[in-house]
Enzyme design. Sequence first.
Site, PDB file in Angstrom:
ATOM      1  N   GLN A  29       0.813  -1.221   0.000  1.00 17.54           N
ATOM      2  CA  GLN A  29       0.000   0.000   0.000  1.00 17.54           C
ATOM      3  C   GLN A  29       0.851   1.278   0.000  1.00 17.54           C
ATOM      4  O   GLN A  29       0.533   2.232  -0.695  1.00 17.54           O
ATOM      5  CB  GLN A  29      -0.962  -0.011   1.183  1.00 17.54           C
ATOM      6  CG  GLN A  29      -2.095  -1.029   1.028  1.00 17.54           C
ATOM      7  CD  GLN A  29      -3.132  -0.957   2.140  1.00 17.54           C
ATOM      8  OE1 GLN A  29      -3.083  -0.109   3.034  1.00 17.54           O
ATOM      9  NE2 GLN A  29      -4.090  -1.871   2.105  1.00 17.54           N
ATOM     10  N   HIS A  77       1.498   3.431   2.690  1.00 14.72           N
ATOM     11  CA  HIS A  77       1.133   4.530   3.604  1.00 14.72           C
ATOM     12  C   HIS A  77       2.324   4.699   4.535  1.00 14.72           C
ATOM     13  O   HIS A  77       2.399   4.083   5.604  1.00 14.72           O
ATOM     14  CB  HIS A  77      -0.141   4.179   4.391  1.00 14.72           C
ATOM     15  CG  HIS A  77      -1.335   3.993   3.501  1.00 14.72           C
ATOM     16  ND1 HIS A  77      -1.851   5.025   2.742  1.00 14.72           N
ATOM     17  CD2 HIS A  77      -2.095   2.912   3.225  1.00 14.72           C
ATOM     18  CE1 HIS A  77      -2.883   4.577   2.049  1.00 14.72           C
ATOM     19  NE2 HIS A  77      -3.047   3.303   2.317  1.00 14.72           N
ATOM     20  N   THR A  94       0.626   0.606  -4.211  1.00 17.51           N
ATOM     21  CA  THR A  94      -0.774   0.810  -4.562  1.00 17.51           C
ATOM     22  C   THR A  94      -1.464   1.999  -3.906  1.00 17.51           C
ATOM     23  O   THR A  94      -2.506   2.439  -4.383  1.00 17.51           O
ATOM     24  CB  THR A  94      -1.577  -0.448  -4.192  1.00 17.51           C
ATOM     25  OG1 THR A  94      -1.365  -0.718  -2.808  1.00 17.51           O
ATOM     26  CG2 THR A  94      -1.147  -1.643  -5.014  1.00 17.51           C
ATOM     27  N   GLU A  95      -0.930   2.477  -2.793  1.00 19.71           N
ATOM     28  CA  GLU A  95      -1.658   3.540  -2.068  1.00 19.71           C
ATOM     29  C   GLU A  95      -0.635   4.485  -1.451  1.00 19.71           C
ATOM     30  O   GLU A  95      -0.633   4.721  -0.248  1.00 19.71           O
ATOM     31  CB  GLU A  95      -2.557   2.939  -0.979  1.00 19.71           C
ATOM     32  CG  GLU A  95      -3.553   1.919  -1.502  1.00 19.71           C
ATOM     33  CD  GLU A  95      -4.506   1.370  -0.440  1.00 19.71           C
ATOM     34  OE1 GLU A  95      -4.584   1.928   0.668  1.00 19.71           O
ATOM     35  OE2 GLU A  95      -5.186   0.370  -0.741  1.00 19.71           O
ATOM     36  N   LEU A  96       0.220   5.045  -2.300  1.00 20.90           N
ATOM     37  CA  LEU A  96       1.352   5.808  -1.758  1.00 20.90           C
ATOM     38  C   LEU A  96       0.913   7.165  -1.200  1.00 20.90           C
ATOM     39  O   LEU A  96       0.227   7.930  -1.873  1.00 20.90           O
ATOM     40  CB  LEU A  96       2.399   5.986  -2.876  1.00 20.90           C
ATOM     41  CG  LEU A  96       3.681   6.715  -2.498  1.00 20.90           C
ATOM     42  CD1 LEU A  96       4.425   6.010  -1.361  1.00 20.90           C
ATOM     43  CD2 LEU A  96       4.603   6.844  -3.713  1.00 20.90           C
TER      44      LEU A  96
END
EC number: 3.2.1.8
Length: 376
Positions: A234, A236, A264-266
Amino acid sequence: MKAFKTLVVLTIALITYTSCKEKTVAVVEEEIPSLKASYENDFLIGSALNGRQINEEDSVQNALIAREFNSYTAENIMKSMHIHPAKDTFNFEMPDKLFALAEKNGAKVHGHTLIWHSQLSSFFYGIKDSTEMVSAMTDHINTIAGRYAGKLDSWDVVNEAVEGDGSLRKSVFLNVLGEDYLPLSFKLAAAADPQADLYYNDYSMTGEAKRKGVIEMVKKIQESGAKIDGIGMQGHWHLDSPSLEEIETSILEYAALGVKVAITELDIDVLPNPRNVEGADISQRAEIDAQNNPYVNGLPDSINVALAKRYEDLFKLFLKHSDKISRVTLWGVNDGDSWKNNFPARGRTNYCLLFDRNNQPKKAYESVMALKENKE
Ligand code: XIL
């Protein structure tokens, strides 16, 4: 930038030449530099889009999204509580709009997410029987993945199934079906959409114990004969953690399973971490106090520079491993959109992304772009 400058000089020379020679007006073809163009030979550059963005409510953001990103992930509207709110109710209006927007802009769609314990449609919690659970999962995956088959690039088939210590999360799926629910999810997704790349996606993917647990789980999915194409980290993350070494080790160890790796979710949290909340478990929220929210009136230049350096280091690492990385997706378009203004504490002012609250590129954007410009 060098290539852009060369292009402008050449264009001006061409106009001068044509207007002298043939007295015609040449059209200036501007090549607008963007993230997606700069990285087009390396990996997709994605963004999570919220409902307002999918509805194209803000013309400035519409243009920015079209210009910068070539992969879209719905931030919320494809999660089960929204797309499948009751057993016999599916809500495809917003997801359909996302696909229409992607088609218009020539972007790919990454589906987020089919099987996840969180933001889960409430009817799943009532299921206690294994036959009923298999049938509910089959209906859920067939209906959603089947609808977008052939149009969608990739799915997060299972999201966040592993705990920090590497054990399997005690979700309703695990409780009712045991670990068989994992290969089952991938088999159902492959049957519903044979062309889509199928991912396992999670946060805190750089921690050693969790990494081991994820690798063991993915191996079991592979051994079951189910198709799994990728692992999503991800991303985060914070200004100084995890370390680049931990991130690199993780990319290499996941890729060694023979799958693609996606970031995927920087987003990079620049605020103090209240109560040291680790990862992105959205059920954990901390109380806010003044000390925890220091940049309400603006980000000090020193932090802005540190953020730019962090993004530069990360993208340098991603470029080094671009043969393994399929996509890097930012979790939001601008700082104002970011969920990190409300997690792990509500109502703070965070600065995690590449564009500021006025949609202007930040130093971090420039540092990411500069990595490619200097190479030309
Ligand atoms: C977040 C969204 O950004 C928020 O708007 C929502 O309130 C909670 O979920 N891991 C995931 C994402 O896989 O779906 C989460 O998104 C962030 C953590």
